[in-house]
Enzyme design. Structure first.
Site, short mmCIF file in Angstrom:
data_model
loop_
_atom_site.label_atom_id
_atom_site.label_comp_id
_atom_site.label_asym_id
_atom_site.label_seq_id
_atom_site.Cartn_x
_atom_site.Cartn_y
_atom_site.Cartn_z
N ASN A 246 76.72 57.82 139.08
CA ASN A 246 76.95 59.26 139.07
C ASN A 246 77.15 59.87 140.45
OD1 ASN A 246 76.41 60.12 136.19
ND2 ASN A 246 74.47 59.10 136.60
N GLU A 326 66.22 55.95 131.52
CA GLU A 326 67.31 56.52 132.32
C GLU A 326 68.04 55.37 133.01
OE1 GLU A 326 70.09 58.27 134.03
OE2 GLU A 326 68.76 59.60 132.91
N ASP A 351 69.72 51.06 129.88
CA ASP A 351 70.58 51.74 128.91
C ASP A 351 69.77 52.05 127.66
OD1 ASP A 351 73.41 52.28 127.63
OD2 ASP A 351 72.37 50.90 126.25
N GLY A 352 69.98 53.23 127.08
CA GLY A 352 69.15 53.67 125.97
C GLY A 352 69.20 52.75 124.77
N ASP A 369 69.20 62.37 124.51
CA ASP A 369 69.79 63.37 125.40
C ASP A 369 70.70 62.68 126.41
OD1 ASP A 369 70.37 65.78 126.56
OD2 ASP A 369 68.50 65.94 127.69
#
Length: 533
Positions: A246, A326, A351-352, A369
Site C-alpha cells: 500500500n 492484517e 491474508d484474511g 472489513d
C-alpha cells in the site's frame, strides 16, 4: 565496431539491464498510479496492456531502424533518452496524474478511472518503453554475423532479457520500493540505463553535449524527484510512506488521527481524540456485540487496519477477546505507533481467507472489513469464503461485513455480496450508513432482529442508570441502527471462486459515485468556461 562491442559481452549486458528496467518500470508504474486510481486488477490490466503495446511497436521499429543504420550509437542514444524520461517520471508524474484526472472530470461521464489511468499510462510510460522495445531487435542485428549462429545469439539475448526481467520483477517489490520508495526506484533504474549508454559513448570517444545534457538532467531529477510525497498538496502529514502492499498516509487533525491508503478515496482507519464513536460505519458495526449479548465476546477482525473497530469494542467491552488479521505489516506498525492500539489485541500479519483456512478457532463475531475503494479481494467475496466464515462462528455467532460502495441498484456490487451471503446464512440484515456510501450487513443463522431488539433495549436501560455519556451515545447509535435496519431478501447474484467479477462491479459503482459527487462541480465549471468563451 566499437571495441567495447567486439566480444558481444556488452551487448548481452545491455539486453540484461534493458529487460530489468522494463519490468521495474512496470511495477513502479503500478505503485505510482495506485494511490490515485487504486491497485485493482483493472488498473494493472491497463498498465500491462499499454506497456505491451509500447514494447511491440518498439520491436517493429527497432528492427527497421537497425537494418537501415548499422551505427549502434543510435540504439544507445535511444536508451539514454529512455533513461532520462524514466528519471523525469518521479518529478512530473504526480502532476500529470492530477492534470489528466482534472481534464477527465469535465469531459468523461463513464469509466472515469479507466480512461484517466489509460491516458496517464500513455503519457508517462509508453514512449520510454517503446524506446526500450527497440533494444532486442537492434542487438540481434548488431550481434548476429552469420545465419549459422542466429539461433544461438537470439537465444542468449532472450535469456539475458528474461533473466534481467526476473530480477527487475523481484527487486522493486521486495527491496527498492519498501526500502526507498517508488520515486527512488524510478531513479535507480533510470540511472542504470543511463550508465549503460554513457559507458558506450565514453568507450567510443563520442561523449558529446547531448550525453552530458542527459547526465545533468538525471542529476536534477535525482535532486528534485527523490520524495515519495504523493499528496504533495497536503501540509503537515504525520506520516507518508509505502509498504509492499500500500501507499500509506497518516494525518493528524484536532479531532482524529486518520489512515488513508489512497489520496483520493477517503479514510481507511480513524482514531477519535474527543469521542468514542467515530460517526462512521464502525459505529453501525457495533450492533454485532449487541446482537450477541455477550459482555466478553470473542471477536475476529479480517482487515484490521489500525484497529478502529477493535478500539471501539474495547471501550464498551473491556473483557472482549479480540484478534485482528492484517496483511500489511507496516499498517500493523502504524496501529501501535500512531493509533494507540492496545497491546492486548493480537494482530496476525496474514491474508484474511488464508488465516481462516489455517486455524480451528471459533468466534462470536467475525468482522469482514477488507474492502476499500474498488480494490475488493475477490477471494474474500465468494460463497466459499463466507462458508468458511460461517464454519468459524460459534452457535448464534454473527458476521458483520462493511460494504463500502453501496448504490441503489438491483445489480450493484453490494447486491452481489448480499445475495452471496444470503445464500450461505439463513438470516441477513442490512443498514445504510447515514450520509455515506457504506452499508453494514449482519449475517447469522439465529434470529438477528429479535436478538438485536432485546440487546438494544438492555443497552438503553443500562444507559439510563449508568452515569456515562459514552454509554448513552452508544445507545443512541443503536437506536439509529434500529430505525434503519432491514431484513435482506436473497437474490440470485452469486459470486464464487470461479466467477467473481468484483472489480468490474466495483468500477461501475465507483463511476456512479464519482459522477454523482462531481456532477454539480462539473456543471459549474463548464458554465464558467462558456462565459469565458
Amino acid at each position: 565496431m566499437n571495441k567495447l562491442l567486439e566480444n558481444k559481452l556488452y551487448l548481452y549486458i545491455t539486453e540484461f539491464f534493458s529487460g530489468m528496467a522494463v519490468m521495474a518500470v512496470e511495477l513502479a508504474a503500478s505503485r505510482l498510479i495506485a494511490p490515485y486510481f487504486s491497485s485493482s486488477q483493472i488498473v494493472w490490466t491497463i498498465i500491462i496492456g499499454t506497456i505491451m503495446i509500447a514494447m511491440a511497436l518498439g520491436n517493429v521499429f527497432g528492427g527497421k531502424w537497425a537494418d537501415r543504420d548499422d551505427d549502434p550509437g543510435k540504439l544507445f542514444a535511444r536508451i539514454i533518452i529512455a533513461a532520462v524520461w524514466i528519471g523525469l517520471i518521479p518529478v512530473v508524474g504526480k502532476y500529470v496524474i492530477l492534470l489528466v484526472t482534472g481534464l477527465m472530470v469535465v469531459t468523461i461521464s463513464t469509466n472515469l478511472l479507466i480512461w484517466a489511468s489509460f491516458i496517464v499510462c500513455m503519457v508517462l510510460f509508453v514512449y520510454p518503453l517503446f524506446l526500450l522495445g527497440t533494444v532486442t531487435p537492434s542487438l540481434i542485428h548488431y550481434t548476429v554475423q552469420s545465419t549459422s549462429e542466429s539461433g544461438t545469439i537470439s537465444g542468449r539475448l532472450s535469456a539475458c532479457n528474461t533473466t534481467g526481467s526476473i530480477i527487475g520483477t523481484f527487486l522493486p517489490t521486495f527491496v527498492t520500493i519498501p526500502a526507498v520508495g517508488t520515486s527512488v526506484t524510478f531513479l535507480i533504474f533510470s540511472g542504470i540505463l543511463l550508465l549503460v549508454g554513457v559507458v558506450y559513448f565514453l568507450s567510443a570517444g563520442r561523449f558529446g553535449v547531448r550525453t552530458a545534457a542527459a547526465c545533468v538532467i538525471f542529476v536534477l531529477c535525482a535532486v528534485f524527484g527523490r520524495s515519495s510525497n504523493f499528496a504533495f498538496w497536503e501540509d503537515g502529514l504525520t506520516f507518508e510512506g509505502e509498504s509492499v502492499y500500500n501507499y500509506l498516509q497518516v494525518k493528524d487533525t484536532d479531532s482524529a488521527t486518520i489512515l488513508s491508503t489512497n489520496v483520493m478515496f477517503g479514510v481507511q482507519s480513524i482514531a477519535m481524540k474527543n469521542s468514542v464513536m467515530t460517526g462512521m460505519y464502525y459505529d453501525y458495526a457495533m450492533a454485532a456485540p449487541v446482537i450477541m449479548g455477550e459482555s466478553a465476546p470473542k471477536v475476529l477482525i479480517l482487515g484490521m487496519g489500525t484497529g478502529t473497530y477493535a478500539s471501539t469494542l474495547l471501550k464498551f467491552y473491556p473483557d472482549a477477546d479480540i484478534t485482528g488479521v492484517e496483511i500489511d505489516g507496516k499498517i500493523i506498525g502504524l496501529s501501535r505507533k500512531y493509533f494507540d492500539l492496545p497491546a492486548s489485541v493480537e494482530v496476525a500479519e496474514y491474508d484474511g481467507r488464508a488465516y481462516l483456512d489455517a486455524i480451528n478457532e471459533t468466534y462470536d463475531i467475525i468482522m469482514v472489513d477488507a474492502y476499500r475503494d474498488i480494490t475488493i479481494p475477490f477471494q474474500m467475496s465468494t460463497t466459499e469464503f463466507f462458508e468458511s466464515v460461517k464454519n468459524h462462528l460459534n452457535d448464534g455467532g454473527v458476521m458483520v461485513v462493511n460494504m463500502n460502495m453501496y448504490e441503489d441498484a438491483d445489480d450493484d456490487i453490494t447486491a452481489y455480496l448480499s445475495d452471496t451471503i444470503a445464500g450461505v446464512f439463513s438470516d441477513v440484515m442490512t443498514v445504510d450508513v447515514e450520509d455515506n456510501t457504506n452499508r453494514e450487513l449482519f449475517a447469522s443463522d439465529d434470529s438477528l432482529y429479535d436478538r438485536f431488539k432485546e440487546g438494544a433495549e438492555e443497552l438503553s436501560q443500562r444507559a439510563a442508570v449508568v452515569a456515562s455519556g459514552d454509554v448513552a451515545e452508544y445507545s443512541a447509535m443503536m437506536n439509529k441502527v434500529s430505525a434503519g435496519i432491514t431484513s435482506y431478501e436473497a437474490g440470485d447474484l452469486i459470486l464464487t471462486d470461479d466467477k467473481a467479477p468484483v472489480e468490474l462491479l466495483g468500477m461501475r459503482a465507483m463511476d456512479s459515485i464519482i459522477e454523482r459527487e462531481l456532477s454539480l462541480y462539473r456543471d459549474d465549471l463548464l458554465d464558467e468556461v462558456r462565459k469565458i468563451l
